[in-house]
Design a protein around this motif. Structure first.
Motif, PDB file in Angstrom:
ATOM      1  N   LEU A 103       0.832  -1.206   0.000  1.00 24.27           N
ATOM      2  CA  LEU A 103       0.000   0.000   0.000  1.00 24.27           C
ATOM      3  C   LEU A 103       0.867   1.257   0.000  1.00 24.27           C
ATOM      4  CD1 LEU A 103      -2.876  -0.984   2.443  1.00 24.27           C
ATOM      5  CD2 LEU A 103      -3.157  -0.115   0.118  1.00 24.27           C
ATOM      6  N   GLU A 105       3.971   1.594  -1.009  1.00 27.07           N
ATOM      7  CA  GLU A 105       4.692   1.726  -2.280  1.00 27.07           C
ATOM      8  C   GLU A 105       3.742   2.198  -3.380  1.00 27.07           C
ATOM      9  OE1 GLU A 105       6.803  -1.849  -3.514  1.00 27.07           O
ATOM     10  OE2 GLU A 105       7.160  -0.847  -5.443  1.00 27.07           O
ATOM     11  N   LEU A 106       2.549   1.630  -3.374  1.00 24.92           N
ATOM     12  CA  LEU A 106       1.562   1.988  -4.379  1.00 24.92           C
ATOM     13  C   LEU A 106       1.211   3.472  -4.248  1.00 24.92           C
ATOM     14  CD1 LEU A 106       0.561   0.063  -6.461  1.00 24.92           C
ATOM     15  CD2 LEU A 106      -1.384  -0.503  -5.027  1.00 24.92           C
ATOM     16  N   ASN A 109       4.079   5.562  -5.609  1.00 27.56           N
ATOM     17  CA  ASN A 109       4.129   5.512  -7.067  1.00 27.56           C
ATOM     18  C   ASN A 109       2.975   6.269  -7.702  1.00 27.56           C
ATOM     19  OD1 ASN A 109       6.524   4.069  -7.204  1.00 27.56           O
ATOM     20  ND2 ASN A 109       5.485   2.103  -7.050  1.00 27.56           N
ATOM     21  N   LEU A 110       1.829   6.202  -7.050  1.00 27.71           N
ATOM     22  CA  LEU A 110       0.676   6.942  -7.547  1.00 27.71           C
ATOM     23  C   LEU A 110       0.979   8.442  -7.582  1.00 27.71           C
ATOM     24  CD1 LEU A 110      -2.268   7.073  -8.470  1.00 27.71           C
ATOM     25  CD2 LEU A 110      -2.972   7.093  -6.074  1.00 27.71           C
ATOM     26  N   ILE A 113       3.103   9.294 -10.542  1.00 27.41           N
ATOM     27  CA  ILE A 113       2.307   9.260 -11.773  1.00 27.41           C
ATOM     28  C   ILE A 113       1.443  10.514 -11.876  1.00 27.41           C
ATOM     29  CG2 ILE A 113       0.386   8.042 -12.898  1.00 27.41           C
ATOM     30  CD1 ILE A 113       1.716   5.427 -11.730  1.00 27.41           C
ATOM     31  N   ILE A 117       1.398  13.426 -14.758  1.00 28.01           N
ATOM     32  CA  ILE A 117       0.194  13.870 -15.464  1.00 28.01           C
ATOM     33  C   ILE A 117       0.107  15.403 -15.411  1.00 28.01           C
ATOM     34  CG2 ILE A 117      -2.342  13.923 -15.341  1.00 28.01           C
ATOM     35  CD1 ILE A 117      -2.194  10.964 -14.389  1.00 28.01           C
TER      36      ILE A 117
ATOM     37  N   PHE B  57      11.117   5.931 -14.205  1.00 32.91           N
ATOM     38  CA  PHE B  57       9.677   6.109 -14.370  1.00 32.91           C
ATOM     39  C   PHE B  57       9.016   4.813 -14.844  1.00 32.91           C
ATOM     40  CE2 PHE B  57       5.765   7.636 -16.498  1.00 32.91           C
ATOM     41  CZ  PHE B  57       5.153   8.159 -15.369  1.00 32.91           C
ATOM     42  N   ARG B  60       8.320   2.620 -12.052  1.00 32.51           N
ATOM     43  CA  ARG B  60       7.095   2.992 -11.319  1.00 32.51           C
ATOM     44  C   ARG B  60       5.867   2.405 -11.987  1.00 32.51           C
ATOM     45  NH1 ARG B  60       8.372   6.054  -6.604  1.00 32.51           N
ATOM     46  NH2 ARG B  60      10.174   7.367  -7.115  1.00 32.51           N
ATOM     47  N   LEU B  61       5.855   2.479 -13.309  1.00 36.78           N
ATOM     48  CA  LEU B  61       4.708   1.938 -14.044  1.00 36.78           C
ATOM     49  C   LEU B  61       4.598   0.433 -13.825  1.00 36.78           C
ATOM     50  CD1 LEU B  61       4.881   3.933 -17.427  1.00 36.78           C
ATOM     51  CD2 LEU B  61       3.499   4.420 -15.396  1.00 36.78           C
ATOM     52  N   ALA B  63       5.778  -1.275 -11.297  1.00 36.27           N
ATOM     53  CA  ALA B  63       5.475  -1.538  -9.890  1.00 36.27           C
ATOM     54  C   ALA B  63       3.995  -1.298  -9.588  1.00 36.27           C
ATOM     55  CB  ALA B  63       6.345  -0.675  -8.997  1.00 36.27           C
ATOM     56  N   THR B  64       3.334  -0.552 -10.441  1.00 33.37           N
ATOM     57  CA  THR B  64       1.904  -0.320 -10.244  1.00 33.37           C
ATOM     58  C   THR B  64       1.073  -1.208 -11.179  1.00 33.37           C
ATOM     59  OG1 THR B  64       2.161   1.595 -11.708  1.00 33.37           O
ATOM     60  CG2 THR B  64       2.083   2.022  -9.351  1.00 33.37           C
ATOM     61  N   LEU B  92      -1.806   7.780 -19.050  1.00 34.64           N
ATOM     62  CA  LEU B  92      -1.435   7.811 -17.632  1.00 34.64           C
ATOM     63  C   LEU B  92      -2.658   8.022 -16.733  1.00 34.64           C
ATOM     64  CD1 LEU B  92       1.928   9.720 -17.172  1.00 34.64           C
ATOM     65  CD2 LEU B  92       1.494   7.268 -17.361  1.00 34.64           C
ATOM     66  N   GLU B  93      -3.617   8.804 -17.218  1.00 35.85           N
ATOM     67  CA  GLU B  93      -4.820   9.036 -16.413  1.00 35.85           C
ATOM     68  C   GLU B  93      -5.617   7.744 -16.233  1.00 35.85           C
ATOM     69  OE1 GLU B  93      -5.680  13.793 -17.209  1.00 35.85           O
ATOM     70  OE2 GLU B  93      -6.617  12.280 -18.507  1.00 35.85           O
ATOM     71  N   HIS B  95      -4.316   4.775 -16.330  1.00 40.37           N
ATOM     72  CA  HIS B  95      -3.522   3.950 -15.426  1.00 40.37           C
ATOM     73  C   HIS B  95      -3.688   4.408 -13.970  1.00 40.37           C
ATOM     74  CE1 HIS B  95      -0.529   1.196 -14.046  1.00 40.37           C
ATOM     75  NE2 HIS B  95       0.237   2.151 -13.582  1.00 40.37           N
ATOM     76  N   GLN B  96      -3.722   5.710 -13.802  1.00 39.31           N
ATOM     77  CA  GLN B  96      -3.910   6.278 -12.463  1.00 39.31           C
ATOM     78  C   GLN B  96      -5.190   5.733 -11.820  1.00 39.31           C
ATOM     79  OE1 GLN B  96      -5.299  10.220 -12.560  1.00 39.31           O
ATOM     80  NE2 GLN B  96      -4.570  10.795 -10.521  1.00 39.31           N
ATOM     81  N   VAL B  99      -4.667   2.259 -10.660  1.00 42.42           N
ATOM     82  CA  VAL B  99      -3.872   2.211  -9.425  1.00 42.42           C
ATOM     83  C   VAL B  99      -4.759   2.526  -8.228  1.00 42.42           C
ATOM     84  CG1 VAL B  99      -1.904   3.179  -8.181  1.00 42.42           C
ATOM     85  CG2 VAL B  99      -1.743   2.793 -10.644  1.00 42.42           C
ATOM     86  N   GLN B 100      -5.637   3.494  -8.406  1.00 39.79           N
ATOM     87  CA  GLN B 100      -6.540   3.830  -7.304  1.00 39.79           C
ATOM     88  C   GLN B 100      -7.469   2.663  -6.973  1.00 39.79           C
ATOM     89  OE1 GLN B 100      -7.683   7.534  -8.955  1.00 39.79           O
ATOM     90  NE2 GLN B 100      -6.616   8.750  -7.387  1.00 39.79           N
ATOM     91  N   GLN B 102      -6.692  -0.500  -7.443  1.00 39.88           N
ATOM     92  CA  GLN B 102      -5.830  -1.443  -6.726  1.00 39.88           C
ATOM     93  C   GLN B 102      -5.733  -1.077  -5.256  1.00 39.88           C
ATOM     94  OE1 GLN B 102      -1.809  -2.510  -8.204  1.00 39.88           O
ATOM     95  NE2 GLN B 102      -2.361  -1.389 -10.040  1.00 39.88           N
ATOM     96  N   LEU B 103      -5.552   0.206  -4.997  1.00 39.66           N
ATOM     97  CA  LEU B 103      -5.423   0.687  -3.617  1.00 39.66           C
ATOM     98  C   LEU B 103      -6.692   0.399  -2.825  1.00 39.66           C
ATOM     99  CD1 LEU B 103      -3.568   4.093  -4.072  1.00 39.66           C
ATOM    100  CD2 LEU B 103      -2.851   2.225  -2.584  1.00 39.66           C
ATOM    101  N   LEU B 106      -6.957  -3.350  -2.221  1.00 41.50           N
ATOM    102  CA  LEU B 106      -5.948  -3.763  -1.247  1.00 41.50           C
ATOM    103  C   LEU B 106      -6.384  -3.366   0.158  1.00 41.50           C
ATOM    104  CD1 LEU B 106      -3.479  -5.312  -2.014  1.00 41.50           C
ATOM    105  CD2 LEU B 106      -2.202  -3.183  -2.199  1.00 41.50           C
TER     106      LEU B 106
END
Lengths: 137, 137
Positions: A103, A105-106, A109-110, A113, A117, B57, B60-61, B63-64, B92-93, B95-96, B99-100, B102-103, B106
Motif C-alpha cells: 500500500l 509503495e503503491l 508511485n501513484l 504518476i 500527469i 519512471f 514505477r509503471l 510496480a503499479t 497515464l490518467e 492507469h492512475q 492504481v486507485q 488497486q489501492l 488492497l
DNA sequence: ATAAAACTTAGAGTGCGCTCTAAGTCAATA
DNA sequence: TATTGACTTAGAGCGCACTCTAAGTTTTAT
C-alpha cells in the motif's frame, strides 16, 4: 436460514459465486489448498458453505499477493486444527505487514504518476499556446 | 551539478542504480521500452541521465501493474514527440484510475485479513483458557 | 433409448516477465 | 603476450498461476 451453511453446491455453482473457474477450483483442491471436498454418490464434488467461506478467504490472500506456496502452508496449518492457531495468526501478521508495504509503495508511485500527469498538462498548455500563436509551427 | 545530466554510465552502473539486472536492461531496450541507447566506440552501451530518469519512471509503471504492452505503447508515443502529449497524459490518467482501484481493493482485503487476525486472537485466548483449566484436554 | 451436457482424472500447454546460455568480440592487467 | 573479465547478440529456458485437452464415466433431457 441459518441452515444454509449446509447447502451443498456443485462445482459450477461454486465457480459462479466465487468467480473462479472450475479448472481453478479443481487445481486448488489438487495442490492442497482445499483438501478433500465431499463427493456425491456420483463422485461429483459437493461444496459446503464453509468451503465457500474458505475459498473466499483464499481469494483475498491471492489478491494481496500471497504466493501459492504460503497459502499451502496456511491451509496445512488449518488442517492441523486448534493447536496451530498461533502459527496461523503469525503467518497472517507477516502477510499483513507485506500488504501495508504494498500500500505504501503503491501510494508513493501513484504520486509520481500524478505529478507526471500534471507535468504533461503544463507542457500541453505551452505547446497549444505555441501552436496557436504560430511560433515555429 | 547541473551538468551531471550528461554523465554517461555503463550498463553495470545503471543496473546498480536502477536495481534492474543487465539482462533486464538489454531486454527493455530490445522490446522498445528504451529505444536506441547510445554506444561507445567499443559498441558498449552508454546511458545518459535522461535514460536513467526514464528507466526509473518505467519502473514505477511496472510496480503499479502496468503491462509491458502498455508501457511499449507509452514509449512509442514518447518517441513521437510533443504532439503525443495529450495521448500520453490520457494513457497515464487511465492507469492512475487503475492504481486507485488497486489501492481500494488492497485496503478492503487488508481489513478482512486484520479481522481474521483478531478472530484468531480471540480463539487463542479461549483455547488457552480451556487448556489451562484442563477442560476436555 | 440416445444424444448432449456435465462430471471425473492425469497431464500438457499458455502467457507473462524476466533470466540465463552460447558463441563470439573487445579491453584491461600481470 | 596471455588470460581474465566485461561486453555484444540471438535465442532458449524458467517460475508462477493458472488454463486447457484428452479420454472416459455419469446425469439429464428428448
Amino acid at each position: 436460514m441459518v441452515g444454509d451453511m449446509d447447502t451443498e453446491l456443485s462445482i459450477q455453482q461454486v465457480a459462479a459465486v466465487t468467480q473462479l473457474s472450475t479448472h481453478t477450483l479443481r487445481y486448488y483442491e489438487r495442490i492442497g489448498l482445499l483438501a478433500a471436498i465431499e463427493r456425491a454418490s456420483s463422485g461429483h464434488r459437493r461444496y459446503s458453505g464453509q468451503d465457500i467461506a474458505w475459498i473466499n478467504f483464499l481469494t483475498r490472500l491471492r489478491a494481496t499477493g500471497m504466493p501459492i506456496r504460503e497459502m499451502q502452508q496456511f491451509a496445512e496449518l488449518r488442517r492441523q486444527g486448534d493447536h496451530s492457531l498461533a502459527q496461523r495468526r503469525q503467518l497472517l501478521e507477516i502477510h499483513q505487514r507485506h500488504v501495508q508495504q504494498q500500500l505504501d509503495e503503491l501510494n508513493r508511485n501513484l504520486e509520481v504518476i500524478q505529478d507526471k500527469i500534471q507535468h504533461y498538462r503544463e507542457l500541453e498548455a505551452q505547446y497549444d499556446t505555441n501552436t496557436l500563436t504560430g511560433s515555429k509551427h
